[in-house]
Design an enzyme around this catalytic site. Structure first.
Site, PDB file in Angstrom:
ATOM      1  N   HIS A 164      -1.333   1.737   7.436  1.00 22.48           N
ATOM      2  CA  HIS A 164      -1.876   1.536   6.090  1.00 22.48           C
ATOM      3  C   HIS A 164      -1.827   2.861   5.345  1.00 22.48           C
ATOM      4  O   HIS A 164      -2.094   3.922   5.914  1.00 22.48           O
ATOM      5  CB  HIS A 164      -3.305   1.014   6.157  1.00 22.48           C
ATOM      6  CG  HIS A 164      -3.929   0.794   4.812  1.00 22.48           C
ATOM      7  ND1 HIS A 164      -3.430  -0.129   3.910  1.00 22.48           N
ATOM      8  CD2 HIS A 164      -4.992   1.385   4.201  1.00 22.48           C
ATOM      9  CE1 HIS A 164      -4.176  -0.109   2.804  1.00 22.48           C
ATOM     10  NE2 HIS A 164      -5.124   0.810   2.969  1.00 22.48           N
ATOM     11  N   CYS A 181       0.834  -1.206   0.000  1.00 26.30           N
ATOM     12  CA  CYS A 181       0.000   0.000   0.000  1.00 26.30           C
ATOM     13  C   CYS A 181       0.864   1.249   0.000  1.00 26.30           C
ATOM     14  O   CYS A 181       0.467   2.285  -0.538  1.00 26.30           O
ATOM     15  CB  CYS A 181      -0.950  -0.005   1.188  1.00 26.30           C
ATOM     16  SG  CYS A 181      -0.131  -0.139   2.801  1.00 26.30           S
TER      17      CYS A 181
END
Length: 897
Positions: free
Chosen positions: A854, A307
């Protein structure tokens, strides 16, 4: 390659094969062969884009073909009604006297003129039309229903070369196409009612006539009936060929009020120009699945903790100038010979990934090929561990620059003498020297220039250099300030040790700490502070140099500040260390040994001092720790009568005697332990060696050149209980991290972060500067200024901090401008031709902690719309959700005024 295989099928020998291929490459001008597809589009649609992007003066060269009935052609209506007939055939006759650019040719009202273009040309034209349509939506454009464009679908054609070598035979068979696509083909290529013309700008048909030039033409005649299958990608042609919508679209392209080429339109809330260099927003279209989608709104698959990479890539592939560059002809600028580059592989992989993300109707793209290239040249990104998106961005920008550096042979450059020269002249020379060795799209778009000023603290020599930068790494104010706890101890025996916490500048000096402590402890005008570091109950160093950097003090250090009367006559000081007997079992035997305990105590001395004076000073310093005596004394009411006070005094004396104290305080008013049981010794700085005992009434040895007398006070076991030894030994760290406590969220302006970055600060001891004036290494002060700003400004918010024991993330909320980041007050050189205002167009976010976070991206995608890219998922969000404490990388583009 299709064209290369075609030459083989036509029977050309190897020497003519290579020659023909060379001729074709120069004819077609195809420099990127990743997409060999040929697109069949309305000529008007193609010409509008060409006229806008090239100004109508250097359009792509094309060949005009006119459709005529073929031998098996039976008319469109007959073919449509006869479902058993599977062939549609016609000829394309080459018009030798046609206008090769098609710039002034008449276009039929019915839209019966078409164009053949290769994938790269089609994608550029598609992007231009998307931009114009979004601009129209901001004004008086169509509604969403009217503005939808038709799907892209494949259509297979079989081509032959009839004996008439200036024409091509075309056959569309139902065997090769579905019934629906065959029905569409019949409508498109109907030639009964009106003339059909096709302009070939792709150059794909050129090879079909090379046999005419070949001396092997006769040998090729036997192969002329060979059919070559060509798959067209049909675009912009719906079932009913809605002429009404086409005419509306032509009106849109022709009227400046609705966003024609070169017209001033409102884009993203500011004035721009409707061409591919200034408008980059995407328009709605239909994907192959028939569901609404949009150019560039394509996610990236998460390959496993990727990510961080996906977030940075999405921000880059939506950078306006980067999109135009990599959708265009960037292959010619790839530098395969740069020893600092990566043989062009990173640039090619990134360009291919960008094209896939901007392809219409694309599904989430797997960046596996790009990641493998990345891991090959940057092993730190190998595997599937989580990484920092800023580290990836820094490597990628540098790699793209070196792969696309237009400078093949870097010259050696040397800055001339800088003495007496103006900043502008010097900055321009530095910049030109930089461009002489570095010239790429990254330099054009992302690089600016700092002014770096160093000042010598001794001779005040000033040195200025002008260095390029790719992005700004801004500290958060919570990282520019430092919280420090220091224990302040009085030297007059009146108060207990007091921990005081102050906030100072992290890059400050020792004098800043002294000033903060003096204010917090209400230091008197006749007082000063002696600060020392304590380790193992000993003073290991004194912090007496005001210019020393606070970076020399670690968070786990323990500091004490002794309040002393200002040393007018440079009187010496005495440092007391405490010994007590400690018993422990060693190999089953009880062993007694002396151990240093507590905080060393410090006081002023007179020039000549005796043992009795040493004892008196020491007992006075211990006075705040005699809690028993203090409790007895504090319980007395000072307003009682003299008789009552005498009775109380007798009671106190009896109490003290029963506890092993003398019957009365000494001359200094201090209740002290028995003289016979407390011994003093002259010792070294570490309190290890008992050099000589101190005898009461006799003179103490003279103080050395250090100006400090070190005395060791040895306490017997029964005296430890009479004092608050825990208080004497308690000493907090400079800063103790709290793992579980959650701090309240801080808020700060982006401008404050920038000011902290540009603030003058001293260099660290490891970054000493060689002063040309002093001819010595100096700890100079450094000041940065913004001198030249780039077109695309990338700002890195330094949320992550590291030390030997802890990695920490700052959740500070940074209030950053979205529509108007004005840097006019921070730029050193004002260029009237360039704006200093910026608009935000992308954000890389990091959610969570250091270990398990994230990354996502926010992207401004035209028409005032923001989208969130969360790996494979892309969905719109409101502008009010852009500012969060997760913002990590900010991408700004210059506003054209």
């Amino acid at each position: 390659m299709f064209l290369y295989s075609l030459l083989k099928m036509l029977g050309l020998p190897s020497e003519d094969l290579s020659d023909s291929t060379h001729l074709l490459d120069s004819d077609i001008n195809i420099r990127n062969n990743n997409d060999l597809r040929v697109y069949f589009v309305p000529f008007r649609w193609w010409k509008d884009a060409q006229d806008s992007t090239s100004g109508g003066s250097d359009g792509k060269k094309g060949v005009l073909y006119t459709a005529t009935p073929g031998t098996s052609y039976a008319g469109p209506m007959k073919l449509i009604n006869n479902i058993f007939n599977s062939d549609l055939a016609f000829n394309l006759r080459k018009e030798e006297d046609s206008l090769h650019s098609g710039e002034t040719g008449e276009v039929s009202v019915s839209g019966r003129d078409y164009a053949l273009v290769h994938g790269e040309m089609w994608l550029q034209a598609l992007k231009w039309h998307s931009d114009v349509k979004v601009a129209a939506k901001c004004g008086k454009g169509f509604s969403a229903a009217e503005d939808d464009m038709a799907d892209v679908y494949p259509l297979q054609l079989r081509l032959t070369i009839p004996r008439e070598t200036n024409s091509l035979g075309v056959k569309i068979s139902k065997k090769d196409n579905t019934a629906e696509l065959f029905r569409r083909a019949c409508k498109i290529f109907s030639i009964d009612s009106e003339q059909l013309r096709i302009w070939d700008f792709s150059g794909q048909t050129t090879l079909y006539f090379l046999c005419e030039r070949s001396r092997f033409l006769k040998d090729c005649q036997r192969q002329l009936d060979l059919e070559i299958v060509l798959e067209l990608q049909v675009y912009g042609l719906s079932d009913s060929m809605k002429c009404r919508e086409l005419k509306k679209y032509e009106v849109l392209a022709q009227h400046p009020a609705n966003g024609s080429s070169g017209a001033s339109v409102l884009i993203n809330g500011c004035n721009g120009t409707a061409n591919s260099n200034s408008i980059w927003a995407a328009a709605s279209t239909f994907g192959r699945s028939g569901e609404p989608c949009s150019l560039g709104l394509t996610g990236l698959q998460n390959l496993g903790n990727t990510c961080f990479m996906n977030s940075a890539i999405q921000c880059l592939v939506h950078t306006p100038m980067m999109v135009d560059y990599f959708l265009g002809d960037f292959g010619s600028e790839v530098n395969h010979d740069n020893p600092l580059g990566m043989n062009g592989e990173i640039a090619s992989a990134f360009g291919d990934l960008l094209r896939r993300l901007w392809a219409p109707g694309a599904t989430p793209v797997s960046p596996r090929t790009f990641k493998s290239k990345l891991a090959r040249f940057a092993p730190q990104f190998n595997g599937f561990n989580q990484h920092d998106s800023q580290e990836l961005l820094a490597f990628l920008l540098d790699g793209l620059h070196e792969d696309l550096n237009r400078v093949k042979n870097k010259p050696y450059v040397e800055v001339k003498d800088v003495e007496g020269r103006q900043d502008k002249e010097l900055a321009d020379e530095y910049w030109q020297n930089h461009l002489a060795r570095n010239d790429s799209i990254i330099v054009d778009v992302c690089q600016g220039q700092f002014k770096s000023t160093l000042v010598c603290p001794e001779c005040k020599k000033v040195s200025a250099t002008f260095d390029p930068f790719m992005y700004l790494s801004l500290p958060l104010p919570s990282t520019t300030l430092r919280t420090m706890t220091v224990t302040v101890i009085s030297t007059d025996g009146t108060s207990q040790p007091s921990p005081i916490t102050v906030t100072v500048t992290k890059c400050g000096k020792f004098e800043d700490l002294i000033q903060a402590l003096s204010a917090a402890s209400s230091l008197g005008a006749d007082e000063t502070l002696l600060v020392a570091e304590i380790y193992n109950n000993r003073i290991i160093r004194y912090l007496e140099e005001p210019s020393d950097s606070l970076s020399l003090i670690r968070d786990d250090d323990r500091l004490v500040a002794y309040r002393l009367i200002k040393d007018i006559d440079k009187a010496p000081t005495v440092v007391f260390m405490h010994h007590q007997m400690e018993e422990q079992y060693i190999h089953g035997k009880l062993v007694s040994s002396w151990k240093t305990v507590g905080i060393p105590l410090v006081a002023r001395l007179s020039n000549v001092v005796t043992g009795s004076e040493i004892r008196g000073i020491y007992l006075k310093l211990l006075n705040p720790f005699q809690t028993l005596a203090e409790k007895v004394l504090d319980d007395r009411d000072t307003s009682e009568t003299a008789a009552t006070e005498d009775i109380d005094q007798k009671e106190l004396e009896l109490s003290l005697v029963s506890n092993g104290f003398e019957k009365s305080p000494d001359a200094n008013g201090v209740v002290s332990p028995s003289e016979a049981e407390l011994q003093f010794y002259v010792t070294d700085e570490k309190g290890i060696v008992k050099e000589s005992p101190i005898v009461m009434g006799e003179a103490v040895p003279a103080v050395g050149v250090s100006g400090r007398l070190h005395v060791l006070a040895s306490w017997p076991k029964n005296y430890v209980k009479k004092y608050e030894t825990q208080l004497l030994s308690s000493l907090p760290q400079i800063f103790k991290s709290c793992f579980l406590a959650k701090r309240p969220q801080e808020s700060v302006s982006l401008y404050k972060c920038l000011e902290a970055f540009l603030m003058e600060e001293p260099l660290g001891p490891e970054d000493m500067w060689y002063c040309p004036g002093c001819k010595e290494q100096r700890q100079a002060s450094k000041k940065l200024d913004l001198w030249r700003l780039p077109e695309i400004l990338v700002i890195h918010l330094k949320r992550f901090s590291y030390n030997r024991f802890l990695k920490n993330k700052l959740e500070t909320y940074v209030d950053f401008p979205i529509d108007n980041l004005d840097l006019s007050n921070y730029i050193g050189f004002k260029n009237g031709d360039l704006s200093n205002r910026y608009m935000l167009y992308a954000v890389s976010n990091h959610y969570g902690s250091m270990g398990g976070g994230h990354y996502t991206a926010f992207v401004h995608h035209g028409g005032g719309r923001w989208y969130e890219f969360d790996d494979s998922h892309v969905y719109p969000i409101g502008p009010e959700k852009i500012k969060t404490s997760a913002a990590y990388l900010l991408f700004y583009r210059r506003v054209v005024e």
